[in-house]
Write a protein that holds these residues in place. Structure first.
Motif, short mmCIF file in Angstrom:
data_model
loop_
_atom_site.label_atom_id
_atom_site.label_comp_id
_atom_site.label_asym_id
_atom_site.label_seq_id
_atom_site.Cartn_x
_atom_site.Cartn_y
_atom_site.Cartn_z
N ARG A 58 0.90 -1.18 0.05
CA ARG A 58 -0.15 0.00 0.02
C ARG A 58 1.03 1.28 0.05
N GLN A 112 -5.81 2.97 2.71
CA GLN A 112 -5.52 1.65 3.13
C GLN A 112 -4.37 1.59 4.05
N SER A 132 -13.78 -5.30 5.77
CA SER A 132 -12.62 -5.04 5.10
C SER A 132 -12.10 -5.78 4.19
N SER A 136 -11.91 -4.25 0.31
CA SER A 136 -10.61 -4.16 -0.41
C SER A 136 -10.33 -4.80 -1.65
#
Length: 202
Positions: A58, A112, A132, A136
């Protein structure tokens, strides 16, 4: 007579061996061994490594998308010169689409990254693990499509720009980092799919 001798022989043999009580009924339930505890704890010890790997990806997506967007913004003139059209990326729809996709990837990667730091630092969670994993996976797939499509349509637009001009150089840098962002988020999408499948199936 012989039968009496055999009976006395077996009786003496029985008296010679002590009676062993039932060990299964009297012994308490055995405590788990350290080996079983270590097996049970392997799932918890592997969880932070997955989180750290996802957090690193990320951060790379955040960094690459930032460089991609900054390279287009920094060369754009503050006041558009009417005599020289095509000096800004806003004059090209393809580059504007690429810039928009990169900015979405930048904002999403920042979110994120912030969420991952909170979870690893044990400062709380912004959403449950189930929500989540689903969000995601969905947003990773969406951004992968946006980034690869924007990078592909920006290549023909670069051919229309004057070679070795500031906008041409900035567009090359922006598309290169946009494609790098696509690769990183594609790996994140694979990890998100793995975690989602593990939650649903396993």
């Amino acid at each position: 007579m012989q039968g009496g001798k055999n009976l006395s022989f077996f009786k003496s043999m029985a008296e010679g061996f002590p009676v062993v009580p039932n060990s299964f009924a009297q012994q308490p339930f055995p405590t788990p061994s350290p080996f079983s505890i270590s097996i049970a704890s392997t799932g918890w010890s592997s969880r932070p490594s997955i989180h750290l790997c996802d957090l690193l990806l990320r951060f790379l997506a955040f960094l690459f998308s930032f460089v991609s967007a900054l390279s287009l913004v920094i060369i754009s003139p503050k006041k558009k010169d009417k005599a020289s059209p095509g000096s800004s990326f806003g004059d090209y729809t393809e580059l504007l689409y690429c810039f928009t996709a990169v900015m979405l990837a930048f904002a999403y990667s920042l979110f994120q990254l912030f969420k991952g730091i909170l979870e690893i630092a044990d400062k709380g969670t912004l959403m449950s693990d189930k929500v989540s994993d689903f969000t995601s996976f969905i947003f990773d797939q969406l951004l992968v499509y946006l980034l690869v499509s924007s990078s592909s349509v920006a290549i023909p637009a670069i051919k229309q720009i004057e070679v070795l001009s500031p906008l041409w150089k900035a567009s090359i840098i922006s598309v290169s980092f946009s494609f790098a962002t696509f690769l990183v988020i594609a790996i994140c999408a694979l990890l998100s799919g793995y975690k989602l499948c593990k939650r649903i199936i396993w």
